[in-house]
Design a protein around this motif. Structure first.
Motif, PDB file in Angstrom:
ATOM      1  N   GLU A 164       0.823  -1.213   0.000  1.00 40.69           N
ATOM      2  CA  GLU A 164       0.000   0.000   0.000  1.00 40.69           C
ATOM      3  C   GLU A 164       0.855   1.261   0.000  1.00 40.69           C
ATOM      4  OE1 GLU A 164      -2.909  -0.273   3.114  1.00 40.69           O
ATOM      5  OE2 GLU A 164      -4.173  -1.667   1.971  1.00 40.69           O
ATOM      6  N   SER A 165       2.107   1.140   0.443  1.00 39.91           N
ATOM      7  CA  SER A 165       2.998   2.309   0.400  1.00 39.91           C
ATOM      8  C   SER A 165       3.348   2.692  -1.035  1.00 39.91           C
ATOM      9  CB  SER A 165       4.287   2.024   1.193  1.00 39.91           C
ATOM     10  OG  SER A 165       5.118   1.092   0.522  1.00 39.91           O
ATOM     11  N   PHE A 166       3.104   1.779  -1.979  1.00 39.67           N
ATOM     12  CA  PHE A 166       3.326   2.056  -3.398  1.00 39.67           C
ATOM     13  C   PHE A 166       2.024   2.391  -4.121  1.00 39.67           C
ATOM     14  CE2 PHE A 166       6.963  -0.436  -2.103  1.00 39.67           C
ATOM     15  CZ  PHE A 166       8.025   0.155  -2.782  1.00 39.67           C
ATOM     16  N   GLY A 167       0.921   2.423  -3.377  1.00 39.04           N
ATOM     17  CA  GLY A 167      -0.361   2.757  -3.976  1.00 39.04           C
ATOM     18  C   GLY A 167      -1.104   1.566  -4.552  1.00 39.04           C
ATOM     19  N   TYR A 168      -0.597   0.352  -4.309  1.00 36.37           N
ATOM     20  CA  TYR A 168      -1.275  -0.848  -4.793  1.00 36.37           C
ATOM     21  C   TYR A 168      -2.302  -1.317  -3.770  1.00 36.37           C
ATOM     22  CZ  TYR A 168       2.842  -0.910  -7.841  1.00 36.37           C
ATOM     23  OH  TYR A 168       3.837  -0.582  -8.729  1.00 36.37           O
ATOM     24  N   SER A 169      -3.150  -2.264  -4.177  1.00 44.74           N
ATOM     25  CA  SER A 169      -4.183  -2.749  -3.271  1.00 44.74           C
ATOM     26  C   SER A 169      -4.093  -4.257  -3.094  1.00 44.74           C
ATOM     27  CB  SER A 169      -5.575  -2.365  -3.783  1.00 44.74           C
ATOM     28  OG  SER A 169      -5.819  -2.923  -5.056  1.00 44.74           O
ATOM     29  N   VAL A 170      -4.490  -4.693  -1.915  1.00 43.72           N
ATOM     30  CA  VAL A 170      -4.468  -6.108  -1.541  1.00 43.72           C
ATOM     31  C   VAL A 170      -5.828  -6.735  -1.834  1.00 43.72           C
ATOM     32  CG1 VAL A 170      -4.303  -7.703   0.412  1.00 43.72           C
ATOM     33  CG2 VAL A 170      -2.761  -5.745   0.273  1.00 43.72           C
ATOM     34  N   VAL A 171      -5.827  -7.845  -2.560  1.00 41.52           N
ATOM     35  CA  VAL A 171      -7.069  -8.583  -2.794  1.00 41.52           C
ATOM     36  C   VAL A 171      -7.556  -9.134  -1.451  1.00 41.52           C
ATOM     37  CG1 VAL A 171      -8.103 -10.590  -3.924  1.00 41.52           C
ATOM     38  CG2 VAL A 171      -6.454  -9.178  -5.153  1.00 41.52           C
ATOM     39  N   ARG A 172      -8.807  -8.886  -1.122  1.00 37.53           N
ATOM     40  CA  ARG A 172      -9.331  -9.266   0.190  1.00 37.53           C
ATOM     41  C   ARG A 172     -10.241 -10.483   0.140  1.00 37.53           C
ATOM     42  NH1 ARG A 172      -8.895  -4.845   4.265  1.00 37.53           N
ATOM     43  NH2 ARG A 172      -7.307  -3.481   3.377  1.00 37.53           N
ATOM     44  N   ASP A 173     -10.674 -10.855  -1.045  1.00 36.25           N
ATOM     45  CA  ASP A 173     -11.587 -11.986  -1.171  1.00 36.25           C
ATOM     46  C   ASP A 173     -10.852 -13.319  -1.208  1.00 36.25           C
ATOM     47  OD1 ASP A 173     -13.193  -9.809  -1.541  1.00 36.25           O
ATOM     48  OD2 ASP A 173     -14.234 -10.577  -3.302  1.00 36.25           O
ATOM     49  N   LEU A 174      -9.535 -13.291  -1.272  1.00 38.48           N
ATOM     50  CA  LEU A 174      -8.725 -14.497  -1.385  1.00 38.48           C
ATOM     51  C   LEU A 174      -7.559 -14.398  -0.415  1.00 38.48           C
ATOM     52  CD1 LEU A 174      -8.647 -14.253  -5.245  1.00 38.48           C
ATOM     53  CD2 LEU A 174      -9.847 -16.079  -4.034  1.00 38.48           C
ATOM     54  N   CYS A 175      -7.004 -15.544  -0.036  1.00 35.76           N
ATOM     55  CA  CYS A 175      -5.927 -15.508   0.951  1.00 35.76           C
ATOM     56  C   CYS A 175      -5.047 -16.751   0.843  1.00 35.76           C
ATOM     57  CB  CYS A 175      -6.504 -15.399   2.358  1.00 35.76           C
ATOM     58  SG  CYS A 175      -7.578 -16.772   2.816  1.00 35.76           S
ATOM     59  N   GLY A 176      -3.930 -16.722   1.571  1.00 35.08           N
ATOM     60  CA  GLY A 176      -3.089 -17.890   1.707  1.00 35.08           C
ATOM     61  C   GLY A 176      -3.719 -18.869   2.680  1.00 35.08           C
ATOM     62  N   HIS A 177      -2.989 -19.948   2.972  1.00 35.33           N
ATOM     63  CA  HIS A 177      -3.608 -21.044   3.720  1.00 35.33           C
ATOM     64  C   HIS A 177      -2.567 -22.034   4.229  1.00 35.33           C
ATOM     65  CE1 HIS A 177      -2.894 -23.506   0.059  1.00 35.33           C
ATOM     66  NE2 HIS A 177      -3.177 -22.367  -0.561  1.00 35.33           N
ATOM     67  N   GLY A 178      -2.969 -22.836   5.180  1.00 38.68           N
ATOM     68  CA  GLY A 178      -2.152 -23.974   5.553  1.00 38.68           C
ATOM     69  C   GLY A 178      -2.128 -24.975   4.411  1.00 38.68           C
ATOM     70  N   VAL A 179      -1.077 -25.788   4.372  1.00 43.47           N
ATOM     71  CA  VAL A 179      -0.950 -26.776   3.299  1.00 43.47           C
ATOM     72  C   VAL A 179      -0.070 -27.916   3.807  1.00 43.47           C
ATOM     73  CG1 VAL A 179       1.063 -25.628   2.290  1.00 43.47           C
ATOM     74  CG2 VAL A 179      -0.350 -27.086   0.852  1.00 43.47           C
ATOM     75  N   GLY A 180      -0.264 -29.093   3.252  1.00 37.96           N
ATOM     76  CA  GLY A 180       0.591 -30.210   3.660  1.00 37.96           C
ATOM     77  C   GLY A 180      -0.100 -31.546   3.539  1.00 37.96           C
ATOM     78  N   LYS A 181      -0.910 -31.883   4.528  1.00 35.85           N
ATOM     79  CA  LYS A 181      -1.685 -33.122   4.459  1.00 35.85           C
ATOM     80  C   LYS A 181      -2.873 -32.959   3.523  1.00 35.85           C
ATOM     81  CE  LYS A 181      -0.431 -34.910   9.023  1.00 35.85           C
ATOM     82  NZ  LYS A 181      -0.936 -35.412  10.336  1.00 35.85           N
ATOM     83  N   HIS A 182      -3.272 -31.719   3.329  1.00 38.00           N
ATOM     84  CA  HIS A 182      -4.339 -31.365   2.390  1.00 38.00           C
ATOM     85  C   HIS A 182      -3.860 -30.158   1.591  1.00 38.00           C
ATOM     86  CE1 HIS A 182      -6.950 -33.945   4.844  1.00 38.00           C
ATOM     87  NE2 HIS A 182      -6.431 -33.326   5.885  1.00 38.00           N
ATOM     88  N   LEU A 183      -4.472 -29.936   0.430  1.00 36.23           N
ATOM     89  CA  LEU A 183      -4.091 -28.781  -0.380  1.00 36.23           C
ATOM     90  C   LEU A 183      -4.440 -27.483   0.334  1.00 36.23           C
ATOM     91  CD1 LEU A 183      -2.990 -27.625  -3.023  1.00 36.23           C
ATOM     92  CD2 LEU A 183      -5.287 -27.902  -4.011  1.00 36.23           C
ATOM     93  N   HIS A 184      -5.594 -27.465   0.974  1.00 32.70           N
ATOM     94  CA  HIS A 184      -6.009 -26.281   1.738  1.00 32.70           C
ATOM     95  C   HIS A 184      -6.326 -26.690   3.168  1.00 32.70           C
ATOM     96  CE1 HIS A 184      -6.959 -24.901  -2.452  1.00 32.70           C
ATOM     97  NE2 HIS A 184      -6.286 -23.867  -1.991  1.00 32.70           N
ATOM     98  N   GLU A 185      -5.611 -26.129   4.107  1.00 31.73           N
ATOM     99  CA  GLU A 185      -5.795 -26.398   5.533  1.00 31.73           C
ATOM    100  C   GLU A 185      -5.947 -25.077   6.275  1.00 31.73           C
ATOM    101  OE1 GLU A 185      -2.667 -30.221   5.636  1.00 31.73           O
ATOM    102  OE2 GLU A 185      -2.213 -28.400   6.771  1.00 31.73           O
ATOM    103  N   ASP A 186      -6.351 -25.165   7.533  1.00 31.58           N
ATOM    104  CA  ASP A 186      -6.262 -24.011   8.423  1.00 31.58           C
ATOM    105  C   ASP A 186      -4.783 -23.739   8.703  1.00 31.58           C
ATOM    106  OD1 ASP A 186      -9.014 -23.735   8.620  1.00 31.58           O
ATOM    107  OD2 ASP A 186      -9.139 -25.063  10.363  1.00 31.58           O
ATOM    108  N   PRO A 187      -4.418 -22.499   8.952  1.00 35.17           N
ATOM    109  CA  PRO A 187      -5.272 -21.317   9.027  1.00 35.17           C
ATOM    110  C   PRO A 187      -5.372 -20.609   7.673  1.00 35.17           C
ATOM    111  CG  PRO A 187      -3.060 -20.725   9.667  1.00 35.17           C
ATOM    112  CD  PRO A 187      -3.020 -22.185   9.322  1.00 35.17           C
ATOM    113  N   GLN A 188      -6.389 -19.763   7.535  1.00 32.90           N
ATOM    114  CA  GLN A 188      -6.401 -18.839   6.418  1.00 32.90           C
ATOM    115  C   GLN A 188      -5.392 -17.724   6.709  1.00 32.90           C
ATOM    116  OE1 GLN A 188     -10.406 -17.460   5.665  1.00 32.90           O
ATOM    117  NE2 GLN A 188     -10.877 -19.309   4.499  1.00 32.90           N
TER     118      GLN A 188
END
Length: 253
Positions: free
Chosen positions: A160-184
């Motif tokens: 945001e210090s460069f004037g860009y914006s963060v997508v809020r509808d999507l996020c990173g995640h836990g991964v390992g035993k499953h493709l998508h795990e907690d936490p978001q």
């Protein structure tokens, strides 16, 4: 529930992650004007299969859409993530996000990078540079005693210090035993907020940063997420493990 992995489990995850990293480097070297996203997809799948592994995205299902048909996600310019590979020809001046997931021996790895197609504008170069830098700033915060909010804050405050914006509808995640795990793992947040980070966590951290508005929508294909204003977006991702008090990047080639 956040899964804490054993050393043996992390070794399995690392093996899948290494294949992910190799696929990304292979595709990065092949991306140029005139190549189709389907060619990239087939190249990725062939390499994954040659390593006795499986493309984790292929056949992945989500509510309200058909199973994902590709082995990779290929998202061009204003496509943020989840672009479906097809007959689209890459053109000079575009940028493309390649997202790869691999499953081997029941464990998953996940990573992404954004690549220039030929010569691109300075505006797009800067967006890519800032997005990639924000990923590494976020990874540095993935240490025991910190919290999920510290990761998101690192991304948000920098981009945001460069004037860009963060997508809020999507996020990173836990991964390992499953493709998508907690936490978001949102790419925004407050320091000291969210779940406590601990040794043995394996996380997919993935800033998705837009040149314009943070607002996005899902295209009529049911998968491709695009920026609302049609401006470009960049996406970088690594799978990391928190080991002995510090983050280790598992998808580094």
């Amino acid at each position: 529930m956040i899964l804490i992995k054993t050393k043996k489990e992390i070794d399995y995850i690392r093996e899948s992650c290494q294949i992910v990293a190799e696929v990304l480097q292979l595709l990065k070297n092949y991306i140029k004007p005139g190549v189709t996203t389907l060619e990239l997809d087939r190249m990725a799948e062939d390499y994954i299969l040659s390593n006795n592994a499986r493309a984790a995205f292929k056949g992945y299902s989500q509510v309200g859409s058909f199973d994902f048909p590709g082995s990779i996600c290929s998202s061009v310019d204003d496509e943020v993530v989840h672009g479906i590979p097809g007959n689209r020809v890459l053109n000079e001046g575009e940028i493309i996000s390649i997202d790869v997931g691999v499953e081997k021996n029941g464990f998953y790895g996940d990573a992404a990078l954004t690549v220039a197609v030929g010569n691109i504008s300075d505006e797009k170069k800067k967006l890519m540079e800032v997005t990639e830098k924000s990923l590494y700033l976020a990874i540095e915060e993935a240490r025991p005693g910190n919290r999920i909010g510290d990761i998101g804050y690192a991304v948000q405050s920098y981009v945001e210090s460069f004037g860009y914006s963060v997508v809020r509808d999507l996020c990173g995640h836990g991964v390992g035993k499953h493709l998508h795990e907690d936490p978001q793992i949102p790419n925004y947040g407050k320091k000291g907020s969210g779940s406590l980070l601990k040794n043995g966590m394996t996380l997919a951290i993935e800033p998705m940063i837009n040149l314009g508005t943070h607002k996005v929508f899902v295209d009529e294909d049911g998968w491709t997420v695009k920026t609302m204003d049609g401006k470009p977006s960049a996406h970088f991702e690594h799978t990391i493990a928190i080991i002995d008090g510090k983050p280790e990047i598992l998808t580094k080639c």
